[in-house]
Design an enzyme around this catalytic site. Sequence first.
Site, PDB file in Angstrom:
ATOM      1  CG  HIS A 467      -1.740   1.228   1.370  1.00 51.96           C
ATOM      2  ND1 HIS A 467      -3.033   1.307   0.924  1.00 51.96           N
ATOM      3  CD2 HIS A 467      -1.456   2.455   1.903  1.00 51.96           C
ATOM      4  CE1 HIS A 467      -3.519   2.520   1.169  1.00 51.96           C
ATOM      5  NE2 HIS A 467      -2.578   3.232   1.763  1.00 51.96           N
ATOM      6  CD  GLU A 468       1.696   3.725   3.665  1.00 55.91           C
ATOM      7  OE1 GLU A 468       1.985   4.802   3.103  1.00 55.91           O
ATOM      8  OE2 GLU A 468       0.630   3.560   4.288  1.00 55.91           O
ATOM      9  CG  HIS A 471       0.635   6.521  -0.662  1.00 56.78           C
ATOM     10  ND1 HIS A 471      -0.439   7.193  -1.196  1.00 56.78           N
ATOM     11  CD2 HIS A 471       0.176   5.908   0.473  1.00 56.78           C
ATOM     12  CE1 HIS A 471      -1.502   7.005  -0.416  1.00 56.78           C
ATOM     13  NE2 HIS A 471      -1.154   6.219   0.591  1.00 56.78           N
ATOM     14  CG  HIS A 474       0.424   9.127  -7.026  1.00 54.05           C
ATOM     15  ND1 HIS A 474      -0.736   9.427  -6.349  1.00 54.05           N
ATOM     16  CD2 HIS A 474       0.288   9.742  -8.239  1.00 54.05           C
ATOM     17  CE1 HIS A 474      -1.530  10.178  -7.104  1.00 54.05           C
ATOM     18  NE2 HIS A 474      -0.925  10.377  -8.252  1.00 54.05           N
TER      19      HIS A 474
END
Length: 680
Positions: A467-468, A471, A474
């Site tokens: 999940h992290e 980021h 991105h």
Amino acid sequence: MTNPLLQPSELPFQLPDYANLGDDQVREAISIGMAEQLNTLDAIATNPHIPTVANTLEDWERSGATLTRAMNAFWVAKAADTNPVRDAIEEEFAPKLAAHGDAILLDARLYERLLQLKDRGERGEIELDAQDSHRIEEHLRAFRRGGIALPEAEKERLRALNVELATLSAQFQELLVAGRNAAGVHVTDPAELDGLSDDDRASARSSAEAAGLDGWLIDIVNTTTQPALEDLTDRGLRERIFRASVARGLAGEHDTRELAVRTAHLRHERAQLLGFEHHVAYVAGDGCARTTGAINQLLAQVAPGARELVEREAVELQALLAKDAPDATLEPWDWQFYAARAAAANSVDQQALRPYLEFERVLHEGVFAAATALYGITFHERPELVGYTADARVFEVREDDGAVLGAVVIDPFTRPTKQGGAWMTSIVDQSLLFGDLPVVTNTCNFPRPAAGSPSLLTWDNVITLFHEFGHDLHGLLSHVRYASLSGTAVPTDFVEFPSQVNEIWAWEPALIARYAVHHETGEPIPAEWIDRLVAGRRQGIGHQTFETVAAQLLDQAWHQSAVEELPGGAEEVEAFEAGALEAAGVSFPLVPPRYRSAYFAHIFSGGYGAAYYSYLWSEVMDADTVAWFREAGGLSRETGERFRRRLLAPGGSVEAMDSYRDFRGADPDVRHLLERFGLG
């Protein structure tokens, strides 16, 4: 000594010179950076020449270089490894930075210059491309939402509100970390630790030693649920841990309730001062949701079904408890223990799985490998580069042709000086204007292994890491002109979307076979375990969905309620919380909200006040995108390239939903999320 933050770093990737950076230099750089920015913006406002992209937008971007460099270097270090000096710096500068922001957004000269620049573009006097136009519109929207149209007396009140709110946020976070550390549960009898893995026992021993205690110390994490509750067979100890978790912030020197109450009241006042009904309306207008009604409608679609799912799960878990203790009634501290048993029966035993989830292998053969398969990028450790803590490791990121793309800093293990949870931050923002390559961080709170031992993860840890890293991607794959619009500089209810999408690769069978290898024997995870793991993906989804939706509805209650309905003081907080959950139909004592008010950092010290719903909003796009990936071929360069170029690369340089529609070809379909929850 020259302050290393007062000029661009000469280290690779412009990585801050953490080896030679002192906290006093951070304080100096922030002060100088604020003054520099205001001086540059004053020069823009008073420039006698007609506005152009170069002398307005581009100079504006340059104006905050020192301040951004200082703040990016400071925030990640402070969050990951705080100390009394760093706490004091945050508390000192939080109100100053709020006042600094108001000095910009309430400057009518700057607002007028932007309007002139926009007008020149509309009349064809100058050429504004899409990114220029969007940057102008984002500036103007910030001014309007920042109170530029208010009468002077109301501007003064707004300034005071923003300063106090910033101070309250810093104070809440400081109390929260201290309270979490103080809430750790001390264990002296080793028999109570039955069921806990050797690694977790070693971690608890290390925590006790760090606290100057004999025995073991079970650390409390940010959420209501606690990892140890899955494994401990001692019901009494489970109860102690649960009660320690939910009691945080409710009394004593770490009581956060008065700060929460004051924050909610001031946010309500500020929203009404700016012309909004309440803080939710103010926040929604800056996101993809746009309206309070849209937020409430989504929550109303999911909450009843989540309640139904969690009640079904409760019946199943009560039956499992009855096999051990026929006369016992299921309690909140039993839930995770028996949910883990149910998962072992229906999927894979989590303790049996852990030896296959060694951190280094999951990172390289899982997280990094998925990014390579999708985007062609590769990761190369740079051990000579110093990160913001002794645990932080720097990895150079390269394109498939060898060109350097940027860097990611990995800091995986828990420490008492680290705030709870997991997060990504940006140390250097990607910018075509400045030629800056992105430097992003990945900070988690995985149990620290004993010296010489590997770090073995839980399945939840694996999902968190993926999940992290979503980021991180991105930020790394951003390709925009203006640094202020790069990477994750998107609406709050959009920012979680790419990270949630990246979680799906943790479940990819071919990838699991690569990263799930027994750390001692080298044996790959049994193929049937992979099948059961993937098939059991929805195991416990009722609990997961319900506790999150309950927290989202609690956030909305704090920020939609009329001022007379809000608590008047600390002593009214628990009754307010209970009433809000009951009114929303999510009062279920066996499953409290993921965060209770007194330790709800996301909304009282983070950027999610009135916006915790964004995880659910983003999950609508996530589920819709996962459906697209399945239809388009799954984990491949072709699918990854489309997602990268059309969704990740634009960052905040275009309207978020425009980039989504460009990628997907349509608006997201909520049907895919409801099907994921079993509510379709």
